[in-house]
Write a protein that holds these residues in place. Sequence first.
Motif, mmCIF file in Angstrom:
data_model
loop_
_atom_site.group_PDB
_atom_site.id
_atom_site.type_symbol
_atom_site.label_atom_id
_atom_site.label_comp_id
_atom_site.label_asym_id
_atom_site.label_seq_id
_atom_site.Cartn_x
_atom_site.Cartn_y
_atom_site.Cartn_z
ATOM 1 N N GLU A 62 -1.649 -3.880 2.014
ATOM 2 C CA GLU A 62 -2.051 -3.639 0.616
ATOM 3 C C GLU A 62 -2.406 -2.169 0.538
ATOM 4 O O GLU A 62 -3.386 -1.732 1.139
ATOM 5 C CB GLU A 62 -3.254 -4.498 0.203
ATOM 6 C CG GLU A 62 -2.957 -5.965 0.044
ATOM 7 C CD GLU A 62 -2.118 -6.265 -1.193
ATOM 8 O OE1 GLU A 62 -2.002 -5.386 -2.074
ATOM 9 O OE2 GLU A 62 -1.567 -7.369 -1.264
ATOM 10 N N GLY A 63 -1.602 -1.398 -0.160
ATOM 11 C CA GLY A 63 -1.828 0.043 -0.202
ATOM 12 C C GLY A 63 -1.707 0.601 1.206
ATOM 13 O O GLY A 63 -0.751 0.324 1.920
ATOM 14 N N GLU A 64 -2.707 1.349 1.638
ATOM 15 C CA GLU A 64 -2.707 1.938 2.977
ATOM 16 C C GLU A 64 -3.350 1.030 4.017
ATOM 17 O O GLU A 64 -3.407 1.380 5.194
ATOM 18 C CB GLU A 64 -3.450 3.281 2.945
ATOM 19 C CG GLU A 64 -2.806 4.313 2.037
ATOM 20 C CD GLU A 64 -1.402 4.687 2.491
ATOM 21 O OE1 GLU A 64 -1.202 4.912 3.699
ATOM 22 O OE2 GLU A 64 -0.507 4.731 1.634
ATOM 23 N N VAL A 65 -3.853 -0.118 3.611
ATOM 24 C CA VAL A 65 -4.558 -1.029 4.520
ATOM 25 C C VAL A 65 -3.570 -2.022 5.126
ATOM 26 O O VAL A 65 -2.783 -2.637 4.416
ATOM 27 C CB VAL A 65 -5.688 -1.778 3.781
ATOM 28 C CG1 VAL A 65 -6.378 -2.763 4.701
ATOM 29 C CG2 VAL A 65 -6.692 -0.780 3.220
ATOM 30 N N LEU A 89 -6.667 -5.986 -2.359
ATOM 31 C CA LEU A 89 -7.264 -4.716 -2.752
ATOM 32 C C LEU A 89 -8.591 -4.987 -3.443
ATOM 33 O O LEU A 89 -8.763 -5.998 -4.121
ATOM 34 C CB LEU A 89 -6.336 -3.945 -3.683
ATOM 35 C CG LEU A 89 -5.073 -3.391 -3.027
ATOM 36 C CD1 LEU A 89 -4.170 -2.752 -4.070
ATOM 37 C CD2 LEU A 89 -5.427 -2.381 -1.947
ATOM 38 N N SER A 90 -9.538 -4.081 -3.248
ATOM 39 C CA SER A 90 -10.849 -4.239 -3.870
ATOM 40 C C SER A 90 -11.295 -2.908 -4.437
ATOM 41 O O SER A 90 -10.567 -1.935 -4.411
ATOM 42 C CB SER A 90 -11.855 -4.771 -2.845
ATOM 43 O OG SER A 90 -11.997 -3.872 -1.771
ATOM 44 N N SER A 91 -12.497 -2.888 -4.935
ATOM 45 C CA SER A 91 -13.048 -1.681 -5.517
ATOM 46 C C SER A 91 -14.044 -1.104 -4.530
ATOM 47 O O SER A 91 -14.780 -1.864 -3.898
ATOM 48 C CB SER A 91 -13.746 -2.035 -6.823
ATOM 49 O OG SER A 91 -14.056 -0.896 -7.538
ATOM 50 N N PRO A 93 -11.172 2.045 -5.309
ATOM 51 C CA PRO A 93 -9.738 2.136 -5.036
ATOM 52 C C PRO A 93 -9.466 2.584 -3.602
ATOM 53 O O PRO A 93 -10.174 3.415 -3.061
ATOM 54 C CB PRO A 93 -9.235 3.173 -6.042
ATOM 55 C CG PRO A 93 -10.239 3.149 -7.139
ATOM 56 C CD PRO A 93 -11.560 2.817 -6.484
ATOM 57 N N GLY A 94 -8.443 2.012 -3.020
ATOM 58 C CA GLY A 94 -8.075 2.367 -1.656
ATOM 59 C C GLY A 94 -8.709 1.485 -0.606
ATOM 60 O O GLY A 94 -8.356 1.560 0.564
ATOM 61 N N GLU A 95 -9.670 0.651 -0.985
ATOM 62 C CA GLU A 95 -10.298 -0.267 -0.041
ATOM 63 C C GLU A 95 -9.722 -1.652 -0.254
ATOM 64 O O GLU A 95 -9.189 -1.975 -1.309
ATOM 65 C CB GLU A 95 -11.815 -0.278 -0.218
ATOM 66 C CG GLU A 95 -12.456 1.026 0.214
ATOM 67 C CD GLU A 95 -13.976 0.971 0.179
ATOM 68 O OE1 GLU A 95 -14.543 -0.118 -0.017
ATOM 69 O OE2 GLU A 95 -14.578 2.031 0.345
ATOM 70 N N ALA A 96 -9.835 -2.477 0.772
ATOM 71 C CA ALA A 96 -9.332 -3.844 0.697
ATOM 72 C C ALA A 96 -10.312 -4.771 1.398
ATOM 73 O O ALA A 96 -11.088 -4.342 2.250
ATOM 74 C CB ALA A 96 -7.960 -3.934 1.347
#
Length: 138
Positions: A62-65, A89-91, A93-96
Amino acid sequence: EEGEDGARGGGGSSPAAPPPAEYALYTHRAEGLRVLGAEDAVEVRLAAREWEIVVVAPVRAEGEVRWAPLGLLDMLNGGGAVLSSSLALSSPPGEAAATAVVWAAGRIGAFARPAPLEVCVDGSPVRFEYDEGSGLPT
């Protein structure tokens, strides 16, 4: 029930999810972790009377994770202890948030990139170690 493509299955005509692009491989005795592409191969050589168990887990992204639960590392078939897992993905942005449900207590391992900010068991934060080289939090 037969779907539009002739396959038998549990209803609906939604397309199947594409196969993962990467897989995490954990060797039980050697306690090693590698991530391979879907088309990559790995050779395992064993001397007479030696054995190894390799847990193979699809890497979710998910994204970079990137995340793959490996199971209970001190069990011979620890990968079988994973009942379910998710990555969302969570808040901010960029965190999961990655979760894994296992059927027993023990030392759980996973592949995670980047390093987790926090690891919780039953909702409570716990201490963990992270191997930067392999991406293995335990």
